[in-house]
Design a protein around this motif. Structure first.
Motif, PDB file in Angstrom:
ATOM      1  N   MET A   1      53.299  49.429  37.118  1.00 32.79           N
ATOM      2  CA  MET A   1      52.685  48.409  37.890  1.00 32.79           C
ATOM      3  C   MET A   1      52.951  46.889  37.298  1.00 32.79           C
ATOM      4  O   MET A   1      52.721  46.919  35.910  1.00 32.79           O
ATOM      5  CB  MET A   1      51.329  48.677  38.120  1.00 32.79           C
ATOM      6  N   ASP A   2      53.324  46.092  37.811  1.00 36.08           N
ATOM      7  CA  ASP A   2      53.648  44.855  37.306  1.00 36.08           C
ATOM      8  C   ASP A   2      52.195  43.896  36.913  1.00 36.08           C
ATOM      9  O   ASP A   2      51.154  44.456  37.404  1.00 36.08           O
ATOM     10  CB  ASP A   2      54.548  43.736  38.052  1.00 36.08           C
ATOM     11  N   THR A   3      52.458  43.193  36.042  1.00 34.04           N
ATOM     12  CA  THR A   3      51.096  42.353  35.617  1.00 34.04           C
ATOM     13  C   THR A   3      51.075  41.083  36.399  1.00 34.04           C
ATOM     14  O   THR A   3      51.041  39.803  35.728  1.00 34.04           O
ATOM     15  CB  THR A   3      51.198  42.206  34.338  1.00 34.04           C
ATOM     16  N   LEU A   4      50.583  41.191  37.725  1.00 35.51           N
ATOM     17  CA  LEU A   4      50.272  39.986  38.381  1.00 35.51           C
ATOM     18  C   LEU A   4      48.735  39.550  38.102  1.00 35.51           C
ATOM     19  O   LEU A   4      48.004  40.504  38.028  1.00 35.51           O
ATOM     20  CB  LEU A   4      50.574  40.008  39.839  1.00 35.51           C
ATOM     21  N   ARG A   5      48.557  38.357  38.309  1.00 34.46           N
ATOM     22  CA  ARG A   5      47.171  37.908  38.071  1.00 34.46           C
ATOM     23  C   ARG A   5      46.331  37.970  39.382  1.00 34.46           C
ATOM     24  O   ARG A   5      47.008  38.187  40.244  1.00 34.46           O
ATOM     25  CB  ARG A   5      47.008  36.479  37.495  1.00 34.46           C
ATOM     26  N   THR A   6      45.114  38.102  39.064  1.00 31.83           N
ATOM     27  CA  THR A   6      44.478  38.600  40.259  1.00 31.83           C
ATOM     28  C   THR A   6      44.506  37.368  41.439  1.00 31.83           C
ATOM     29  O   THR A   6      44.757  37.612  42.649  1.00 31.83           O
ATOM     30  CB  THR A   6      42.762  38.373  40.112  1.00 31.83           C
ATOM     31  N   GLU A   7      44.823  36.150  40.934  1.00 29.49           N
ATOM     32  CA  GLU A   7      45.002  34.943  41.921  1.00 29.49           C
ATOM     33  C   GLU A   7      46.291  34.996  42.534  1.00 29.49           C
ATOM     34  O   GLU A   7      46.445  34.872  43.895  1.00 29.49           O
ATOM     35  CB  GLU A   7      44.896  33.657  41.308  1.00 29.49           C
ATOM     36  N   GLU A   8      47.231  35.723  41.919  1.00 28.89           N
ATOM     37  CA  GLU A   8      48.766  35.886  42.605  1.00 28.89           C
ATOM     38  C   GLU A   8      48.553  37.109  43.490  1.00 28.89           C
ATOM     39  O   GLU A   8      49.293  37.021  44.694  1.00 28.89           O
ATOM     40  CB  GLU A   8      49.687  36.229  41.484  1.00 28.89           C
ATOM     41  N   ILE A   9      47.832  38.163  43.298  1.00 31.00           N
ATOM     42  CA  ILE A   9      47.571  39.109  43.995  1.00 31.00           C
ATOM     43  C   ILE A   9      46.915  38.862  45.346  1.00 31.00           C
ATOM     44  O   ILE A   9      47.315  39.078  46.568  1.00 31.00           O
ATOM     45  CB  ILE A   9      46.875  40.294  43.502  1.00 31.00           C
ATOM     46  N   ALA A  10      45.908  37.987  45.302  1.00 26.99           N
ATOM     47  CA  ALA A  10      45.190  37.553  46.260  1.00 26.99           C
ATOM     48  C   ALA A  10      46.092  36.621  47.432  1.00 26.99           C
ATOM     49  O   ALA A  10      46.054  36.573  48.669  1.00 26.99           O
ATOM     50  CB  ALA A  10      44.117  36.689  45.910  1.00 26.99           C
ATOM     51  N   ALA A  11      46.744  35.923  46.616  1.00 27.87           N
ATOM     52  CA  ALA A  11      47.598  34.930  47.269  1.00 27.87           C
ATOM     53  C   ALA A  11      48.755  35.562  48.119  1.00 27.87           C
ATOM     54  O   ALA A  11      48.963  35.347  49.399  1.00 27.87           O
ATOM     55  CB  ALA A  11      48.748  33.925  46.409  1.00 27.87           C
ATOM     56  N   LYS A  12      49.239  36.934  47.534  1.00 30.99           N
ATOM     57  CA  LYS A  12      50.350  37.516  48.115  1.00 30.99           C
ATOM     58  C   LYS A  12      49.684  38.216  49.499  1.00 30.99           C
ATOM     59  O   LYS A  12      50.274  38.473  50.359  1.00 30.99           O
ATOM     60  CB  LYS A  12      50.945  38.490  47.306  1.00 30.99           C
ATOM     61  N   ASP A  54      40.004  45.784  44.350  1.00 32.12           N
ATOM     62  CA  ASP A  54      41.166  45.480  43.674  1.00 32.12           C
ATOM     63  C   ASP A  54      42.241  46.219  44.010  1.00 32.12           C
ATOM     64  O   ASP A  54      43.425  45.898  44.387  1.00 32.12           O
ATOM     65  CB  ASP A  54      41.102  45.537  42.190  1.00 32.12           C
ATOM     66  N   ILE A  55      42.023  47.741  44.418  1.00 30.93           N
ATOM     67  CA  ILE A  55      43.149  48.501  44.714  1.00 30.93           C
ATOM     68  C   ILE A  55      43.671  48.095  46.268  1.00 30.93           C
ATOM     69  O   ILE A  55      44.702  48.302  46.231  1.00 30.93           O
ATOM     70  CB  ILE A  55      42.619  49.958  44.767  1.00 30.93           C
ATOM     71  N   ALA A  56      42.736  47.816  47.168  1.00 27.05           N
ATOM     72  CA  ALA A  56      42.668  47.713  48.553  1.00 27.05           C
ATOM     73  C   ALA A  56      43.811  46.216  48.639  1.00 27.05           C
ATOM     74  O   ALA A  56      44.613  46.270  49.338  1.00 27.05           O
ATOM     75  CB  ALA A  56      41.711  47.642  49.048  1.00 27.05           C
ATOM     76  N   MET A  57      43.463  45.325  47.887  1.00 22.78           N
ATOM     77  CA  MET A  57      44.170  44.140  47.794  1.00 22.78           C
ATOM     78  C   MET A  57      45.466  44.264  47.364  1.00 22.78           C
ATOM     79  O   MET A  57      46.244  43.585  47.798  1.00 22.78           O
ATOM     80  CB  MET A  57      43.297  42.960  46.947  1.00 22.78           C
ATOM     81  N   ARG A  58      45.647  45.039  46.197  1.00 25.20           N
ATOM     82  CA  ARG A  58      46.907  45.139  45.930  1.00 25.20           C
ATOM     83  C   ARG A  58      47.672  46.000  46.826  1.00 25.20           C
ATOM     84  O   ARG A  58      49.169  45.700  46.968  1.00 25.20           O
ATOM     85  CB  ARG A  58      46.939  45.931  44.603  1.00 25.20           C
TER      86      ARG A  58
END
Length: 74
Positions: A1-12, A54-58
């Motif tokens: 799993m890559d290490t995106l920050r929470t903000e980046e995951i939320a934006a995607k 967090d899992i759902a957002m990813r």
């Protein structure tokens, strides 16, 4: 799993639902219910280590869960 920050995951994830925050929240809520009922995560994240939202957002950010897939399960 890559290490995106929470903000980046939320934006995607937000981009995947055409920047509709209400839709994203609804989608996360529905997926969290499924995960809480025992559904397997569609991403490489352990439910004992990570919070279900967090899992759902990813999953949404990676395009593994879409609105149509949630609607089909209802």
């Amino acid at each position: 799993m890559d290490t995106l920050r929470t903000e980046e995951i939320a934006a995607k994830a937000l981009k995947r639902v055409h920047n509709d925050r209400y839709l994203l929240a609804s989608l996360i809520f529905e997926r969290v219910k499924e995960l809480g009922e025992g559904a397997k995560p569609l991403v490489d994240m352990d439910v004992k280590t990570y919070k279900l939202p967090d899992i759902a957002m990813r999953e949404i950010a990676e395009g593994k869960v879409e609105l149509t897939s949630i609607e089909d399960r209802e």
